[in-house]
Design an enzyme around this catalytic site. Structure first.
Site, PDB file in Angstrom:
ATOM      1  N   ASP A 236       0.842  -1.196   0.000  1.00 17.42           N
ATOM      2  CA  ASP A 236       0.000   0.000   0.000  1.00 17.42           C
ATOM      3  C   ASP A 236       0.884   1.255   0.000  1.00 17.42           C
ATOM      4  OD1 ASP A 236      -2.781   1.017   0.323  1.00 17.42           O
ATOM      5  OD2 ASP A 236      -1.961   1.899   2.149  1.00 17.42           O
ATOM      6  N   GLU A 302       2.062  -0.439  -4.869  1.00 17.89           N
ATOM      7  CA  GLU A 302       1.136   0.619  -5.247  1.00 17.89           C
ATOM      8  C   GLU A 302       1.953   1.905  -5.186  1.00 17.89           C
ATOM      9  OE1 GLU A 302      -2.897   3.041  -4.033  1.00 17.89           O
ATOM     10  OE2 GLU A 302      -1.482   2.403  -2.514  1.00 17.89           O
TER      11      GLU A 302
HETATM   12  C1  NOJ Z   1      -4.297   3.092  -0.979  1.00 19.48           C
HETATM   13  C2  NOJ Z   1      -5.493   2.200  -0.891  1.00 19.48           C
HETATM   14  O1  NOJ Z   1      -5.717   1.614  -2.144  1.00 19.48           O
HETATM   15  C3  NOJ Z   1      -6.637   3.076  -0.440  1.00 19.48           C
HETATM   16  O2  NOJ Z   1      -7.868   2.418  -0.539  1.00 19.48           O
HETATM   17  C4  NOJ Z   1      -6.366   3.544   0.966  1.00 19.48           C
HETATM   18  O3  NOJ Z   1      -7.389   4.433   1.360  1.00 19.48           O
HETATM   19  C5  NOJ Z   1      -5.021   4.266   1.037  1.00 19.48           C
HETATM   20  N1  NOJ Z   1      -3.988   3.570   0.338  1.00 19.48           N
HETATM   21  C6  NOJ Z   1      -4.584   4.427   2.463  1.00 19.48           C
HETATM   22  O4  NOJ Z   1      -4.148   3.214   2.976  1.00 19.48           O
END
Ligand code: NOJ
Length: 571
Positions: A236, A302
């Site tokens: 993440d 990500e």
């Molecule tokens: C990216 C995630 O995909 C999203 O859904 C989340 O709100 C944020 N990171 C914070 O963790």
């Protein structure tokens, strides 16, 4: 099952996959192309995001869970999925629907048990699929015991595990950094007289990655999950962990941000020089990479940076194996824009190191981005076809294969914290609604009351059960596309993209070895002429049936993409 047995099961399953690659290789020899037998398992894998809360509910509490997902693995295997990414299932107050973790090593009972997770991984392996879980390590929940300790006093053992700063000299937050979810990235703690940093909600305090003990704690968490049998992690906000050591202000724009109701637009109005994407973040992944290699696991980042050169730094050989390219979620329906953007990403990175998402749980779905209705569906399938031709991994978000548009939630109470905190902001609920499985109560998602509405625009025709009976449905098209992608093994390999320059207007096309991939974004049919060996050129897949090869020309119908094999050109 004893952990060693699980490990040997995984290894024997990998053996099975390795022999599948040998078979693919035989096909390649026949076609004189480069084989993929030596590639790591994740090379060119087809990914599928399971937004767990909304995928399948097994116990009628209205929230999707691990047994529900486990019962649907055959569906995913039939679809042609290689890797399933499961969004967070950890104990959590759910302030950001699981992206606020209160215990990294446990499973929240509302989603099942640890045995459900390891059983699910075993079942997936038996079907030739891998399982990737979400590792949320930029921040924890404010209810995580680490933060409770950190907040308890300035002398607390874990005080330095989070980012604490004194107020600015004149009072107020220490600098101008912003939260992605609106407002400053700082909240004041009366008891200890300092601010804590949070790039997301105040309930999601950022871990302090300049503290070595944090590195050790998270490395142990990663190691533990891989030893439990999962095949990797989706990291993440992998670009956010580290911040500038002197906490300088970010430069701000001269003009105000475009839409001040949307906190993400406000966030984008700063130049993020000091709060995110700091070089030291790459040291974290060097250590994680060594751990992952021991388990033959994948690190999928990500990395939300819409800049090819910055993104490329994360997918070096000692860094992440794969990173999502989020610019493909932003592209307009324009051949020129698609080509110029992809060209920049492909030339900045080694082949095969990017993952191409069609949609995600944070962004509007492809069908809606491309105009909605049948029109949007047609374009989304064409776009997916095109993405399937690129080196790297195409990724579906659950329901993309059904041609789902964003759900119509006009009268629903927002569940997403972005919408709750920022009246007027769209929020992300419309992409996160329950999966429609079959006609009837809650379209088969749950026997209870779904945790959020399905959307006023969902109908029986959107369900898996109905689409499985219709050869022209998005589901059956997606399945055929994925089979074609497997058959044309060049697509999952590392062969580079060679762009075709003399395309008709509004067409973007490239070749990889003797395979041609072309997308027509025009409302008119278009032709790519000059295919030689006409008898050999064959359409492996076209997103609309009226696409043909006639007299050495590929005729693409409007808003259509095709994959053509044996497509050497005369020039
Ligand atoms: C990216 C995630 O995909 C999203 O859904 C989340 O709100 C944020 N990171 C914070 O963790």
């Amino acid at each position: 099952m004893h952990p060693d047995d699980r490990r040997s099961l995984r290894i024997s399953e990998r053996g099975k996959l390795a022999s599948a690659n040998v078979y693919i290789n035989a096909y390649d020899h026949e076609h004189s192309t480069v084989g993929v037998a030596m590639s790591p398992w994740w090379t060119g894998a087809v990914g599928y995001e399971v937004y767990l809360r909304s995928f399948a509910d097994s116990d009628g509490d209205g929230v999707g869970d691990l047994p529900g997902l486990r019962s649907r693995l055959d569906y995913l295997a039939d679809l042609g999925v290689d890797v399933v990414w499961i969004t967070p299932f950890y104990p959590s107050p759910q302030a950001d629907h699981g992206y606020d973790v209160a215990d990294y090593l446990a499973v929240d009972p509302q989603f099942g048990t640890l045995a459900d997770l390891t059983g699910l991984a075993d079942d997936a392996h038996q079907r030739g699929m891998r399982v990737v879980i979400d590792l949320v390590a930029n921040h924890t929940s404010s209810r995580h015991p680490w933060f409770l300790d950190s907040r308890s006093s300035r002398q607390a053992a874990r005080r330095n595990w989070y980012v604490w700063r004194d107020p600015a000299p004149g009072g107020g937050p220490p600098n101008n950094w912003l939260s992605y979810f609106g407002g400053p990235a700082w909240t004041f703690d009366e008891a200890t007289g300092q601010y804590w940093m949070h790039l997301f909600l105040p309930e999601q305090p950022d871990l302090n990655w300049s503290e070595p003990a944090v590195h050790d704690a998270v490395a142990t968490i990663l190691d533990t999950w891989l030893s439990r049998g999962v095949d990797g992690v989706r990291i993440d906000v992998a670009h956010c962990f580290v911040e500038d050591s002197s906490f300088r202000d970010n430069p701000t724009p001269r003009s105000p941000p475009p839409d001040d109701a949307d906190p993400r637009a406000v966030f984008d109005s700063q130049e993020h020089l000091y709060d995110i994407d700091q070089p030291a973040v790459l040291d974290i992944y060097r250590r994680w990479r060594a751990i992952a290699e021991r388990y033959d696991a994948v690190l999928l980042g990500e990395v939300f940076l819409l800049d090819p050169d910055r993104l490329a730094r994360y997918v070096q050989d000692d860094g992440l194996h794969l990173a999502f390219c989020f610019d493909v979620l932003k592209l307009p329906w324009s051949a020129a824009a698609i080509r110029s953007t992809l060209e920049r990403y492909l030339s900045a990175t080694q082949p095969g190191r990017l993952a191409w998402p069609l949609s995600s749980h944070d962004d509007p779905r492809a069908v809606s981005r491309f105009g909605g209705g049948q029109h949007g569906r047609r374009r989304a399938l064409a776009y997916l076809t095109f993405l399937c031709g690129l080196p790297g991994s195409p990724w579906l978000m659950q329901g993309d294969e059904l041609g789902l548009a964003d759900a119509d939630l006009a009268h629903a109470t927002p569940a997403d914290p972005i919408a709750q905190r920022n009246p007027g902001a769209a929020g992300r609920d419309a992409m996160r609604t329950p999966m429609p499985w079959e006609p009837g109560h809650a379209l088969g998602f749950t026997t209870g009351t779904p945790w959020m509405p399905l959307g006023a625009n969902r109908t029986d025709a959107d369900t898996v059960a109905v689409q499985q009976r219709d050869p022209n449905s998005p589901l059956m098209h997606t399945r055929t596309l994925m089979r074609a992608r497997r058959e044309v093994s060049i697509l999952a390999g590392d062969d580079p993209v060679r762009w075709i320059d003399d395309c008709p207007e509004e067409v973007v096309a490239f070749r990889r070895s003797d395979t041609l991939v072309a997308l027509n974004t025009s409302a008119q049919p278009r032709e790519i002429a000059g295919l030689s060996h006409v008898s050999r050129a064959r359409i492996a897949y076209a997103s609309a049936d009226d696409t043909t090869i006639v007299a050495g020309a590929l005729r693409l119908s409007p808003d259509t993409a095709a994959i053509v094999v044996g497509a050497d050109r005369r020039s």
